[in-house]
Scaffold this motif. Sequence first.
Motif, short mmCIF file in Angstrom:
data_model
loop_
_atom_site.label_atom_id
_atom_site.label_comp_id
_atom_site.label_asym_id
_atom_site.label_seq_id
_atom_site.Cartn_x
_atom_site.Cartn_y
_atom_site.Cartn_z
N ALA A 102 45.23 34.87 40.16
CA ALA A 102 44.34 35.18 38.87
C ALA A 102 44.20 33.97 38.19
CB ALA A 102 45.57 36.24 38.11
N SER A 140 45.09 42.92 44.44
CA SER A 140 43.85 43.78 44.40
C SER A 140 42.76 43.31 45.28
CB SER A 140 43.29 43.65 42.72
OG SER A 140 42.20 44.18 42.40
N TYR A 188 37.78 48.31 38.92
CA TYR A 188 38.10 46.79 38.96
C TYR A 188 38.56 46.39 37.55
CZ TYR A 188 37.08 41.70 39.52
OH TYR A 188 37.36 40.52 39.58
N LYS A 232 39.31 42.56 35.93
CA LYS A 232 39.16 41.12 35.80
C LYS A 232 40.73 40.31 36.05
CE LYS A 232 34.52 40.60 33.88
NZ LYS A 232 33.87 40.10 32.68
N PRO A 233 40.72 39.02 36.61
CA PRO A 233 41.92 38.69 36.58
C PRO A 233 42.67 38.87 35.32
CG PRO A 233 40.42 37.38 37.79
CD PRO A 233 39.69 38.50 37.11
N MET A 284 43.70 37.92 43.79
CA MET A 284 42.32 38.76 43.64
C MET A 284 41.54 38.89 44.85
SD MET A 284 43.02 39.81 40.51
CE MET A 284 41.29 40.74 40.20
N ASP A 303 38.55 39.89 45.92
CA ASP A 303 37.53 40.71 45.40
C ASP A 303 36.66 41.24 46.42
OD1 ASP A 303 38.40 40.23 42.83
OD2 ASP A 303 36.82 38.99 42.20
#
Length: 200
Positions: free
Chosen positions: A36, A90, A99, A101-102, A121, A123
């Motif tokens: 993160a 994640s 979703y 964000k960090p 993360m 993504d």
Amino acid sequence: MLKRSFLLTALLAAVAGAQAQVQVGKPAPALQVKDAQGETVSLADFKGKTVVLEWVNPGCPFVRKHYGAQNMQGTQKAALAQGAVWLSISSTAPSSGDYKKPAELSAWLQGQGATPSALLMDDEGTAGKAWGAKTTPHMYIVNPAGVLVYAGAIDSIPSANPADIPKATNFVTQALGELKAGQPISKPATTPYGCSVKYS
């Protein structure tokens, strides 16, 4: 026609190879993901330690079940007390409504009283797909030798009802206890349950 057949064979071989990577009792797949804070974290960083991997998505009712009842946090604390490393991951696509964000996901975990060793993360979903993560939560345990010794559900009752937690067997806690005691893992693989990972 021959070229198409060759490509299909190569594709099937690649898929089979990826699936063969993730086998309990075999060396764990590589893992290298930014946390993160934007720092790269690798599974190899924790060689010689037990590592628990947890795929997480706060938008999933099954994840909320285990966090709302403090079950995931309790499992995590017990693991960390044994000297294990806990990686929350994640793989939710940025395009998904779930979703975070960090900073948001970090704040959510902190608000729940969770203290993972790192929040990763993923993504693009590269790590999740390589590991075959199907659900949130989906749990894995890697032993100090780098061998995958558990893969599957957090516990034995596949529901979103927190009332089922006390009646269930926590497979992660059980496996960690057996690993610490030098015993074979009695349930090395179970069927994960939860929401499907929202891959991109």
